[in-house]
Design an enzyme around this catalytic site. Structure first.
Site, PDB file in Angstrom:
ATOM      1  N   PHE A  67       0.837  -1.194   0.000  1.00 40.30           N
ATOM      2  CA  PHE A  67       0.000   0.000   0.000  1.00 40.30           C
ATOM      3  C   PHE A  67       0.873   1.244   0.000  1.00 40.30           C
ATOM      4  O   PHE A  67       2.083   1.169   0.247  1.00 40.30           O
ATOM      5  CB  PHE A  67      -0.961  -0.003   1.199  1.00 40.30           C
ATOM      6  CG  PHE A  67      -0.281  -0.197   2.530  1.00 40.30           C
ATOM      7  CD1 PHE A  67       0.149   0.884   3.272  1.00 40.30           C
ATOM      8  CD2 PHE A  67      -0.079  -1.477   3.027  1.00 40.30           C
ATOM      9  CE1 PHE A  67       0.779   0.699   4.488  1.00 40.30           C
ATOM     10  CE2 PHE A  67       0.541  -1.666   4.247  1.00 40.30           C
ATOM     11  CZ  PHE A  67       0.974  -0.574   4.981  1.00 40.30           C
ATOM     12  N   CYS A  68       0.253   2.380  -0.304  1.00 37.97           N
ATOM     13  CA  CYS A  68       0.978   3.648  -0.401  1.00 37.97           C
ATOM     14  C   CYS A  68       0.025   4.807  -0.132  1.00 37.97           C
ATOM     15  O   CYS A  68      -0.907   4.671   0.653  1.00 37.97           O
ATOM     16  CB  CYS A  68       1.637   3.766  -1.767  1.00 37.97           C
ATOM     17  SG  CYS A  68       0.474   3.763  -3.152  1.00 37.97           S
ATOM     18  N   ARG A  69       0.248   5.938  -0.782  1.00 40.26           N
ATOM     19  CA  ARG A  69      -0.599   7.111  -0.578  1.00 40.26           C
ATOM     20  C   ARG A  69      -1.863   7.056  -1.424  1.00 40.26           C
ATOM     21  O   ARG A  69      -2.956   7.369  -0.962  1.00 40.26           O
ATOM     22  CB  ARG A  69       0.179   8.403  -0.884  1.00 40.26           C
ATOM     23  CG  ARG A  69      -0.625   9.678  -0.648  1.00 40.26           C
ATOM     24  CD  ARG A  69       0.159  10.936  -0.962  1.00 40.26           C
ATOM     25  NE  ARG A  69       0.730  10.949  -2.293  1.00 40.26           N
ATOM     26  CZ  ARG A  69       0.096  11.326  -3.400  1.00 40.26           C
ATOM     27  NH1 ARG A  69      -1.145  11.722  -3.350  1.00 40.26           N
ATOM     28  NH2 ARG A  69       0.705  11.310  -4.557  1.00 40.26           N
ATOM     29  N   TRP A  95      -2.764   3.689   2.352  1.00 43.48           N
ATOM     30  CA  TRP A  95      -2.413   3.210   3.686  1.00 43.48           C
ATOM     31  C   TRP A  95      -3.583   3.419   4.643  1.00 43.48           C
ATOM     32  O   TRP A  95      -3.798   2.620   5.556  1.00 43.48           O
ATOM     33  CB  TRP A  95      -1.112   3.841   4.188  1.00 43.48           C
ATOM     34  CG  TRP A  95      -1.187   5.268   4.660  1.00 43.48           C
ATOM     35  CD1 TRP A  95      -0.960   6.391   3.925  1.00 43.48           C
ATOM     36  CD2 TRP A  95      -1.498   5.707   5.979  1.00 43.48           C
ATOM     37  NE1 TRP A  95      -1.119   7.503   4.711  1.00 43.48           N
ATOM     38  CE2 TRP A  95      -1.443   7.119   5.982  1.00 43.48           C
ATOM     39  CE3 TRP A  95      -1.808   5.056   7.164  1.00 43.48           C
ATOM     40  CZ2 TRP A  95      -1.692   7.879   7.116  1.00 43.48           C
ATOM     41  CZ3 TRP A  95      -2.063   5.819   8.296  1.00 43.48           C
ATOM     42  CH2 TRP A  95      -2.001   7.218   8.269  1.00 43.48           C
TER      43      TRP A  95
END
Length: 109
Positions: A67-69, A95
Site C-alpha cells: 500500500f501507499c498514498r 495506507w
C-alpha cells in the site's frame, strides 16, 4: 466506479479483510519520510524505489499487502513482486484503507 478505482484498480475490501485476519505481511511502499508521518501498525517500510534490492524480505511470506498514498506505487510494487514469482500479493490501495481494515480486525479480536 470512481476515478482512482478506474485508474489504479479496485481493492476488494472483503478479500483485504480476510487476508488481514490471517496475518498478512503489510508493506508500505512509500518513501521513509512519508512512512515516518504515519502508517499501519505492524507494517514494514520497503520503498518502491528499493523493491528490487529488497526482494529477499518477501521470501516465504504469504498474503502480502502492499500500500501507499494513492494506490499507484502499490500497484507498481504488486507488479514487481508478481514478475519475480511472488504470489498472493494484494494491492491494498491507500495506507488509510489498509489501516482501517487492521483497526477493524483488532477491535474484533
Amino acid at each position: 466506479m470512481g476515478f482512482f478505482s478506474a485508474v489504479f484498480g479496485n481493492t476488494d475490501n472483503n478479500q483485504l479483510t480476510e487476508v488481514v485476519k490471517n496475518g498478512a505481511f503489510l508493506v508500505d511502499v512509500r518513501k521513509p519520510a512519508e512512512f515516518a508521518e504515519g502508517s499501519v501498525k505492524g507494517a514494514v517500510n520497503i520503498p518502491l524505489d528499493n523493491m528490487h534490492e529488497q526482494l529477499s524480505k518477501f521470501i516465504a511470506k504469504q498474503n502480502i499487502i502492499v500500500f501507499c498514498r494513492s494506490g499507484n506505487r502499490s500497484r507498481q510494487a504488486k507488479n514487481i513482486l508478481e514478475q519475480n514469482g511472488f504470489q498472493d500479493v494484494i494491492n491494498g490501495g491507500t495506507w488509510q484503507n489498509v489501516n482501517q481494515m487492521v483497526l477493524q480486525e483488532n477491535q474484533q479480536v
